[in-house]
Scaffold this motif. Structure first.
Motif, PDB file in Angstrom:
ATOM      1  N   UNK A  42      22.793   2.360 -25.544  1.00 47.59           N
ATOM      2  CA  UNK A  42      23.040   1.161 -26.694  1.00 47.59           C
ATOM      3  C   UNK A  42      22.157   1.550 -27.924  1.00 47.59           C
ATOM      4  N   UNK A  43      22.529   1.736 -28.979  1.00 48.40           N
ATOM      5  CA  UNK A  43      21.789   2.043 -30.174  1.00 48.40           C
ATOM      6  C   UNK A  43      21.957   0.794 -31.415  1.00 48.40           C
ATOM      7  N   UNK A  44      20.792   0.668 -31.816  1.00 47.46           N
ATOM      8  CA  UNK A  44      20.775  -0.526 -32.859  1.00 47.46           C
ATOM      9  C   UNK A  44      21.638   0.117 -34.159  1.00 47.46           C
TER      10      UNK A  44
ATOM     11  N   UNK B 252      20.329  -0.236 -21.213  1.00 44.52           N
ATOM     12  CA  UNK B 252      19.553  -0.118 -22.415  1.00 44.52           C
ATOM     13  C   UNK B 252      19.825   1.417 -23.106  1.00 44.52           C
ATOM     14  N   UNK B 253      20.074   2.212 -22.195  1.00 51.09           N
ATOM     15  CA  UNK B 253      19.682   3.657 -22.613  1.00 51.09           C
ATOM     16  C   UNK B 253      21.062   4.199 -23.752  1.00 51.09           C
TER      17      UNK B 253
ATOM     18  N   UNK C   2      24.690  -9.690 -32.112  1.00 53.87           N
ATOM     19  CA  UNK C   2      23.615 -10.357 -31.427  1.00 53.87           C
ATOM     20  C   UNK C   2      22.893 -11.304 -32.513  1.00 53.87           C
TER      21      UNK C   2
ATOM     22  N   UNK D  20      24.974  -3.839 -32.664  1.00 52.59           N
ATOM     23  CA  UNK D  20      24.703  -2.555 -31.617  1.00 52.59           C
ATOM     24  C   UNK D  20      25.943  -1.819 -31.286  1.00 52.59           C
TER      25      UNK D  20
ATOM     26  N   UNK E 192      24.589 -13.558 -27.503  1.00 51.77           N
ATOM     27  CA  UNK E 192      25.492 -12.673 -27.985  1.00 51.77           C
ATOM     28  C   UNK E 192      26.754 -13.474 -28.803  1.00 51.77           C
TER      29      UNK E 192
ATOM     30  N   UNK F 170      29.546 -11.592 -30.018  1.00 53.16           N
ATOM     31  CA  UNK F 170      30.670 -10.947 -29.269  1.00 53.16           C
ATOM     32  C   UNK F 170      30.077  -9.461 -28.716  1.00 53.16           C
ATOM     33  N   UNK F 171      30.776  -9.054 -28.075  1.00 55.84           N
ATOM     34  CA  UNK F 171      30.342  -7.835 -27.344  1.00 55.84           C
ATOM     35  C   UNK F 171      31.482  -6.964 -27.889  1.00 55.84           C
TER      36      UNK F 171
ATOM     37  N   UNK G 183      28.154  -4.017 -21.128  1.00 57.92           N
ATOM     38  CA  UNK G 183      27.606  -5.288 -20.534  1.00 57.92           C
ATOM     39  C   UNK G 183      26.538  -5.512 -21.448  1.00 57.92           C
ATOM     40  N   UNK G 184      25.838  -4.530 -22.399  1.00 59.92           N
ATOM     41  CA  UNK G 184      24.505  -4.857 -23.221  1.00 59.92           C
ATOM     42  C   UNK G 184      23.508  -4.789 -22.371  1.00 59.92           C
TER      43      UNK G 184
END
Lengths: 353, 210
Positions: B118-120, B115-116, B147, B102, B80, B82-83, B111-112
């Protein structure tokens, strides 16, 4: 669109970076605390470098490179420091030689005052003060003075060491501090990099500003008092002004400590005369200018600390590291505050919005 | 660095692959590059910056000055950078490798891991840049997560660097700020265009509904 996201939470390399970085920080802290003979001149040199920082933009405008600029600054410093020393050294030596003959005078004055006080208390309360109290007091004073004089050669030797070390350190810090900084940044782990960089930058800015402001403040107060005492024609005016300037660096207690020698000299030499009150007024005015004008404009803008926190940190500093502790207590408190602020924001998420 | 050209060719001959028909290197350049005293000039940072499209109005000297203020950061695969909602204070150029961006639709604590939501968003390659808003904003927060992919090398420039550059090299700082303004202006332009189109569409939909 949902994606299959697999992340390395923390790679082994990152873990290694954490360990290496924390070891480096611990090593630096240990070095600072365990080898004061090197670390204190280093800290002093760093303070000098921070004071000199505002010069750089002018040098860069003149297209002077970093190494040449560092050399020029060092030569300039020598000139600016050595010429006043040569000018004032005879004055200071003479004044300190006079001080030697002055101490019996102080003793006699104390004895006279004490016997007056003893008589007064006897008349009023019927209780006779034991003269041995005074003798004990004088004995303690003499002993501590003797201790100070015995410690003087060691102090002078270390000062001699400093005369060589500090310019050397200042030169290399001036020339290479960017490189040192970037090397420390290089070994910082990725996940805390931005936070670490921001924190050290804020800290450096605050510390630099604080030290610069303090330096200017001490110079202003020292100059006002020296000039005033010279005009009044008071003995030891240069020494007293110098003491007032230097002690002014210590927050809160400093001006009082710097005031004591002036009160002693004033009581003995000029008691009851207008000069005595003029000295007191001079110190009051100088400190009023300091507190009313110089401090709010220069210093307090630099570190935003509550007065109670300042007093507590000064006391803690003096308890653990003596006078140097008093001087560095405020920047240290500022660092702690920055770190706490950062941690608070991290935990309570005050950052969003 | 790759193996020397001689060894490369030697291996090919050993393996019976045959020598390449034409040596691409001019003979002079070959000797120049094999000089051990000269570092490979191929991928220095100023040369890289020359290939970044927003930095075209920099002179070579200015690029060299800028390169002194860049912080090289290496990231391993899937690490990672940064978030979302992290505190950010700088702009990154991608020197090598790729970066995936993302976005988490639930704009809360990211939190990354979940998965639901989060979209690329997109994948950036070498010579691209990201995070330019953080360099300008006070208390900036990242509005996407970044990432690293296949071991990338980033060159970051941060607020402290910019501040020092403004003091010491005002011309370079002004040009950098101009470049960032260009990025932001073009982004703003496309955004306002998009908003306009959306407004038109919305008006059309409202008309239909009536």
């Amino acid at each position: 669109m949902s994606t299959n996201l697999t992340l390395k939470k923390r790679s082994p390399r990152e873990f290694g970076r954490y360990i290496f970085f924390s070891f480096a920080l611990i090593f630096i802290l240990l070095f600072a605390f365990k080898i004061p003979r090197v670390s204190i001149p280093l800290i002093v040199s760093y303070a000098v470098v921070l004071i000199l920082n505002p010069i750089w933009p002018f040098l860069y405008k003149l297209k002077i490179s970093r190494p040449t600029g560092s050399l020029a600054i060092i030569i300039g410093l020598f000139f600016f420091i050595i010429s006043p020393i040569i000018k004032f050294a005879p004055v200071i030596t003479e004044e300190s030689r006079n001080l030697q003959y002055y101490i019996p005078k102080v003793e006699a004055y104390a004895k006279k005052k004490y016997s007056q006080l003893a008589n007064q208390t006897y008349e009023k309360t019927g209780y006779r003060l034991d003269p041995s109290y005074l003798d004990q007091g004088i004995e303690i004073g003499k002993r501590s003075l003797g201790k100070f004089l015995l410690g003087l050669p060691k102090f002078l030797a270390s000062t001699l060491e400093w005369i060589f070390l500090v310019p050397l350190f200042v030169f290399f810090l001036l020339r290479d501090n960017k490189a040192i900084e970037s090397n420390l940044l290089k070994i910082c782990p990725n996940s805390i990099f931005e936070r670490y960089y921001s924190l050290t930058h804020q800290f450096g800015k605050q510390l630099g500003g604080y030290i610069f402001a303090k330096f200017v403040e001490a110079a202003i107060v020292g100059t006002i008092i020296t000039a005033g005492l010279l005009i009044l024609g008071v003995r030891f005016s240069v020494i007293l002004g110098f003491i007032a300037g230097v002690t002014n660096i210590i927050p809160y207690m400093g001006p009082i400590i710097g005031f004591i020698p002036a009160v002693v000299v004033g009581l003995i030499e000029y008691q009851g005369t207008s000069t005595f009150w003029a000295i007191i007024t001079l110190y009051m005015v100088a400190n009023a200018i300091d507190i009313g004008i110089v401090f709010p404009i220069l210093v307090s803008r630099m570190v935003n600390l509550h007065p109670v926190v300042v007093v507590i940190s000064v006391i803690l500093g003096s308890q653990y590291f003596g006078i140097i502790g008093m001087v560095i207590s405020i920047p240290a408190a500022a660092v702690v505050k920055l770190v706490i602020h950062e941690v608070y924001n991290e935990i309570y998420g005050n950052r969003a919005a | 660095m790759a193996e020397s050209y001689e060894r490369e060719v030697g291996k090919k001959i050993e393996n019976g692959e045959g020598t390449p028909e034409k040596i691409k290197y001019s003979i002079l350049k070959y000797f120049w590059d094999s000089n051990p005293l000269i570092r490979s000039q191929g991928d220095t940072i100023p040369k890289f910056l020359r290939s970044v499209d927003v930095l075209t109005n920099f002179t070579d000297l200015e690029l060299r000055t800028l390169s002194k203020y860049l912080n090289e950061r290496k990231f391993s695969d899937r690490e990672i950078i940064f978030k979302q909602n992290d505190y950010g204070m700088g702009l990154y150029f991608i020197f090598r490798g790729h970066v995936d961006l993302y976005v988490n639709k639930n704009d809360e604590e990211t939190t990354l891991i979940e998965k639901e939501s989060i979209s690329h968003l997109l994948t950036l390659g070498a010579n691209d840049y990201f995070g330019e808003l953080s360099l300008l904003q006070e208390n900036s927060i990242r509005n996407a997560s970044a990432v690293a992919r296949d071991g990338c090398v980033l060159l970051g420039i941060f607020k402290p660097d910019l501040e020092e550059m403004i003091n010491l090299y005002p011309v370079v700082a002004a040009k950098l700020l101009q470049a960032i303004s260009v990025i932001i202006a073009s982004r703003f332009f496309s955004l306002s265009k998009e908003t306009k189109e959306l407004k038109v569409k919305l008006a059309a939909l409202e008309k239909e509904a009536r």
